[in-house]
Design a protein around this motif. Sequence first.
Motif, PDB file in Angstrom:
ATOM      1  N   TRP A  23       1.485  -0.069  48.382  1.00  0.00           N
ATOM      2  CA  TRP A  23       2.202  -1.331  48.455  1.00  0.00           C
ATOM      3  C   TRP A  23       3.618  -1.164  47.924  1.00  0.00           C
ATOM      4  N   TRP A  24       4.551  -1.880  48.509  1.00  0.00           N
ATOM      5  CA  TRP A  24       5.946  -1.852  48.103  1.00  0.00           C
ATOM      6  C   TRP A  24       6.435  -3.277  47.903  1.00  0.00           C
ATOM      7  N   VAL A  25       7.403  -3.433  47.018  1.00  0.00           N
ATOM      8  CA  VAL A  25       8.103  -4.705  46.848  1.00  0.00           C
ATOM      9  C   VAL A  25       9.404  -4.572  47.644  1.00  0.00           C
ATOM     10  N   GLU A  26       9.550  -5.417  48.669  1.00  0.00           N
ATOM     11  CA  GLU A  26      10.783  -5.446  49.455  1.00  0.00           C
ATOM     12  C   GLU A  26      11.600  -6.638  48.977  1.00  0.00           C
ATOM     13  N   PHE A  38      10.946  -1.221  46.070  1.00  0.00           N
ATOM     14  CA  PHE A  38      10.471  -0.769  44.772  1.00  0.00           C
ATOM     15  C   PHE A  38       8.991  -0.428  44.891  1.00  0.00           C
ATOM     16  N   GLY A  39       8.607   0.704  44.384  1.00  0.00           N
ATOM     17  CA  GLY A  39       7.220   1.128  44.466  1.00  0.00           C
ATOM     18  C   GLY A  39       7.150   2.636  44.403  1.00  0.00           C
ATOM     19  N   PRO A  40       6.068   3.185  44.850  1.00  0.00           N
ATOM     20  CA  PRO A  40       4.882   2.564  45.437  1.00  0.00           C
ATOM     21  C   PRO A  40       3.897   2.103  44.368  1.00  0.00           C
ATOM     22  N   PHE A  41       3.010   1.185  44.778  1.00  0.00           N
ATOM     23  CA  PHE A  41       1.969   0.637  43.924  1.00  0.00           C
ATOM     24  C   PHE A  41       0.617   0.802  44.609  1.00  0.00           C
ATOM     25  N   LEU A  42      -0.437   0.918  43.816  1.00  0.00           N
ATOM     26  CA  LEU A  42      -1.786   1.071  44.370  1.00  0.00           C
ATOM     27  C   LEU A  42      -2.368  -0.247  44.878  1.00  0.00           C
ATOM     28  N   SER A  43      -1.874  -1.382  44.372  1.00  0.00           N
ATOM     29  CA  SER A  43      -2.420  -2.672  44.800  1.00  0.00           C
ATOM     30  C   SER A  43      -1.297  -3.691  44.929  1.00  0.00           C
ATOM     31  N   SER A  44      -1.552  -4.730  45.711  1.00  0.00           N
ATOM     32  CA  SER A  44      -0.565  -5.800  45.852  1.00  0.00           C
ATOM     33  C   SER A  44      -0.421  -6.561  44.533  1.00  0.00           C
ATOM     34  N   THR A  45      -1.495  -6.639  43.766  1.00  0.00           N
ATOM     35  CA  THR A  45      -1.457  -7.310  42.459  1.00  0.00           C
ATOM     36  C   THR A  45      -0.519  -6.583  41.508  1.00  0.00           C
ATOM     37  N   PRO A  94       8.548   6.664  40.538  1.00  0.00           N
ATOM     38  CA  PRO A  94       8.058   5.516  39.784  1.00  0.00           C
ATOM     39  C   PRO A  94       7.836   5.835  38.314  1.00  0.00           C
ATOM     40  N   ALA A  95       8.143   4.873  37.477  1.00  0.00           N
ATOM     41  CA  ALA A  95       7.882   4.990  36.042  1.00  0.00           C
ATOM     42  C   ALA A  95       6.589   4.244  35.773  1.00  0.00           C
ATOM     43  N   PHE A  96       5.477   4.942  35.809  1.00  0.00           N
ATOM     44  CA  PHE A  96       4.171   4.310  35.772  1.00  0.00           C
ATOM     45  C   PHE A  96       3.956   3.456  34.526  1.00  0.00           C
ATOM     46  N   SER A  97       4.512   3.855  33.423  1.00  0.00           N
ATOM     47  CA  SER A  97       4.246   3.112  32.200  1.00  0.00           C
ATOM     48  C   SER A  97       4.882   1.722  32.233  1.00  0.00           C
ATOM     49  N   GLY A  98       5.961   1.520  32.987  1.00  0.00           N
ATOM     50  CA  GLY A  98       6.631   0.230  33.017  1.00  0.00           C
ATOM     51  C   GLY A  98       6.159  -0.687  34.117  1.00  0.00           C
ATOM     52  N   GLN A  99       5.176  -0.287  34.904  1.00  0.00           N
ATOM     53  CA  GLN A  99       4.785  -1.088  36.045  1.00  0.00           C
ATOM     54  C   GLN A  99       3.598  -1.996  35.788  1.00  0.00           C
ATOM     55  N   ILE A 100       2.955  -1.866  34.696  1.00  0.00           N
ATOM     56  CA  ILE A 100       1.757  -2.681  34.458  1.00  0.00           C
ATOM     57  C   ILE A 100       2.090  -3.824  33.524  1.00  0.00           C
TER      58      ILE A 100
END
Length: 100
Positions: A23-26, A38-45, A94-100
């Motif tokens: 998933w990406w944020v457009e 911005f992304g990528p992400f494993l889920s839309s949530t 992606p900076a995984f620590s800042g995405q949650i």
Amino acid sequence: MKTIWDNFKELLINASEGLGLVWWVEVVTQNPRCTYYFGPFLSSTEAQAATKGYVEDLETEGAQGIKVEIKRCKPSNLTIADDLGERIDRKVKPAFSGQI
């Protein structure tokens, strides 16, 4: 320092990205006329949770007419500056620590 979860998550994202399943944020702005991914992400949530920070950053930079869409895609460029007629690929990881 990366945890085992971070390493596993990165592996999952890389595998899923190749299949177009991430998933990406457009974010599209009217002034300046730009499209950002911005992304990528494993889920839309997970993508939705990160959206607020991206919008706040763009507002701080003076962007106007901001529209956000969460979608599955495979952007070839992370920034498209329509006003300038150029495409900018920032090659940002992606900076995984800042995405949650």
